[in-house]
Design a protein around this motif. Structure first.
Motif, PDB file in Angstrom:
ATOM      1  N   GLU A  28       4.732   8.429   4.263  1.00  0.00           N
ATOM      2  CA  GLU A  28       3.329   8.087   4.095  1.00  0.00           C
ATOM      3  C   GLU A  28       2.405   9.289   4.290  1.00  0.00           C
ATOM      4  N   VAL A  29       1.218   9.174   3.688  1.00  0.00           N
ATOM      5  CA  VAL A  29       0.223  10.245   3.707  1.00  0.00           C
ATOM      6  C   VAL A  29      -1.105   9.655   4.174  1.00  0.00           C
ATOM      7  N   GLY A 107       8.315  -1.629  -4.946  1.00  0.00           N
ATOM      8  CA  GLY A 107       8.632  -2.316  -3.697  1.00  0.00           C
ATOM      9  C   GLY A 107       8.922  -1.357  -2.555  1.00  0.00           C
ATOM     10  N   ASP A 108       9.593  -0.268  -2.849  1.00  0.00           N
ATOM     11  CA  ASP A 108       9.958   0.688  -1.808  1.00  0.00           C
ATOM     12  C   ASP A 108       8.775   1.532  -1.337  1.00  0.00           C
ATOM     13  N   THR A 109       7.643   1.445  -2.022  1.00  0.00           N
ATOM     14  CA  THR A 109       6.481   2.240  -1.628  1.00  0.00           C
ATOM     15  C   THR A 109       5.566   1.465  -0.680  1.00  0.00           C
ATOM     16  N   ARG A 110       5.926   0.228  -0.376  1.00  0.00           N
ATOM     17  CA  ARG A 110       5.145  -0.557   0.577  1.00  0.00           C
ATOM     18  C   ARG A 110       5.819  -0.510   1.938  1.00  0.00           C
ATOM     19  N   ARG A 111       5.066  -0.858   2.970  1.00  0.00           N
ATOM     20  CA  ARG A 111       5.640  -0.897   4.323  1.00  0.00           C
ATOM     21  C   ARG A 111       6.519  -2.127   4.484  1.00  0.00           C
ATOM     22  N   ILE A 142      -1.252   5.881   2.471  1.00  0.00           N
ATOM     23  CA  ILE A 142      -0.529   5.460   1.276  1.00  0.00           C
ATOM     24  C   ILE A 142       0.822   6.170   1.191  1.00  0.00           C
ATOM     25  N   HIS A 143       1.691   5.675   0.325  1.00  0.00           N
ATOM     26  CA  HIS A 143       2.981   6.306   0.083  1.00  0.00           C
ATOM     27  C   HIS A 143       2.774   7.621  -0.660  1.00  0.00           C
ATOM     28  N   GLU A 144       3.649   8.593  -0.406  1.00  0.00           N
ATOM     29  CA  GLU A 144       3.483   9.895  -1.060  1.00  0.00           C
ATOM     30  C   GLU A 144       3.578   9.787  -2.579  1.00  0.00           C
ATOM     31  N   HIS A 145       4.268   8.757  -3.098  1.00  0.00           N
ATOM     32  CA  HIS A 145       4.370   8.579  -4.547  1.00  0.00           C
ATOM     33  C   HIS A 145       3.183   7.808  -5.114  1.00  0.00           C
ATOM     34  N   ALA A 146       2.120   7.675  -4.338  1.00  0.00           N
ATOM     35  CA  ALA A 146       0.874   7.080  -4.829  1.00  0.00           C
ATOM     36  C   ALA A 146      -0.232   8.125  -4.901  1.00  0.00           C
TER      37      ALA A 146
END
Length: 362
Positions: A28-29, A107-111, A142-146
């Motif tokens: 996360e960032v 799905g993997d980008t959520r907590r 947010i997730h680093e891929h966002a």
């Protein structure tokens, strides 16, 4: 604590409140939000047209500066200037590995549920994160891929609108439609997304770029951004005008409003073999169709979520287009407002007479 505009009840506007963001998890960032555009998609949630668990913080078209990162983050570092994107991608699902990252369900980008919420009120109660971003807040977790790092020469108020409006509009031209120089393009709806599509069609070398909108001011903006012709969307013969201008119909018709009538118009103005692309969030009971003769003419109909972007690659290129003077973001931004005036900004959006409003944070 961070100040945020919170949606408590649909149809009642946003309420200012304080929230607390968790420490970044491994991927996360934590970002200090510097600017966030007001998008019609937010308004759909605020008015209750699209359901969402409440309370929640909307906002998804943002830019900011990285404050902290989690232990596994590889793509950004503290101090980086970043643009967020709602189409967060996991990187390993079917859609990601076949190059359709915008379709990733993320799905993997959520907590995970046992990690606790990313956002809480002062009393500890959770606040829902909308579209995995919640950018109407002084900070985002947010997730680093966002998000993606961008050139620090890029002004962050302009960078913000790259995150949705321009990624969607320009991405549709470059990715979903692969517009070939000389082809004709009609863009129906000249808000932020439509204007970005028009500007991108000019960059791509489209032969004719026909702006279709009921509001004269928006048609004038479209001409500034690269449209070659403009048509009143409410004219009873709008489709016939487009067919006449393009000598038999356009190669690409792009619907950028989210209305049944504009979607139907996008199909009606196609030439043989042409493609209609629907970008707008239409009411959930709407359907768009091709008739038997349309199909026999080789016409195509497609959706293009977020312009079918590859945003870690596309966004830095869009920044480069702006810095080189090719992409005109200044004309798209109608006003800059503080967070406290966000409800006024959405009221102005409902009137339909201006382009993008951007919230700027001190």
């Amino acid at each position: 604590m961070a100040k945020a505009a919170i949606l408590e009840q649909p149809g009642q506007g946003l309420v200012m409140g304080d929230v607390e963001l968790a420490d970044p998890g491994p991927h996360e960032v934590l970002i200090d939000t510097k600017a966030c555009g007001l998008c019609h998609s937010d308004l759909h949630f605020i008015e209750g047209s699209y359901p969402h668990p409440l309370p929640a913080i909307p906002g998804h078209e943002a830019a900011g500066v990285v404050r902290a990162v989690g232990s596994e983050v590889k793509t950004v570092k503290p101090g980086d200037h970043v643009v967020s994107c709602l189409s967060a991608f996991c990187g390993h699902c079917e859609f990601c590995v076949t190059g359709r990252m915008a379709l990733c369900l993320g799905g993997d980008t959520r907590r995970s549920g046992d990690a606790g919420p990313r956002i809480r009120r002062a009393d500890g109660s959770p606040v829902n994160q909308m579209l995995n971003l919640s950018a109407f807040c002084e900070q985002m977790l947010i997730h680093e891929h966002a998000c993606v790092s961008i050139d620090k020469d890029m002004p962050l108020d302009r960078a913000a609108i790259l995150g949705c409006a321009v990624t969607t509009g320009a991405g549709t031209i470059f990715n979903a439609c692969s517009v070939v120089p000389g082809e004709s393009v009609a863009v129906i709806g000249c808000g932020g997304v439509g204007l970005a599509a028009i500007n991108a069609a000019k960059i791509a070398g489209a032969g004719q770029v026909i702006a279709v909108d009921p509001v004269p001011e928006k048609r004038e903006l479209a001409m500034v951004l690269g449209a070659t012709h403009a048509v009143d969307a409410m004219a009873p013969d709008a489709a016939q005008q487009i067919m006449a201008i393009s000598k038999g119909g356009v190669h690409h018709a792009i619907e950028a409003v989210g209305r049944q009538a504009s979607a139907d118009l996008s199909v009606a103005c196609l030439r043989r073999g042409g493609t209609a692309t629907i970008l707008g969030m239409m009411p959930l009971d709407c359907k768009v169709g091709l008739g038997a003769l349309d199909l026999l003419s080789g016409k195509k109909l497609q959706g293009a979520i977020m312009g079918m972007n590859h945003f870690p690659v596309d966004l830095p290129r869009l920044v480069d287009f702006y810095l080189r003077g090719l992409l005109d973001l200044d004309t798209i931004i109608a006003e800059r407002i503080p967070l406290e005036r966000i409800n006024d900004g959405f009221e102005k959006m409902k009137s339909g007479h201006s382009a993008r409003s951007v919230v700027v944070f001190d």
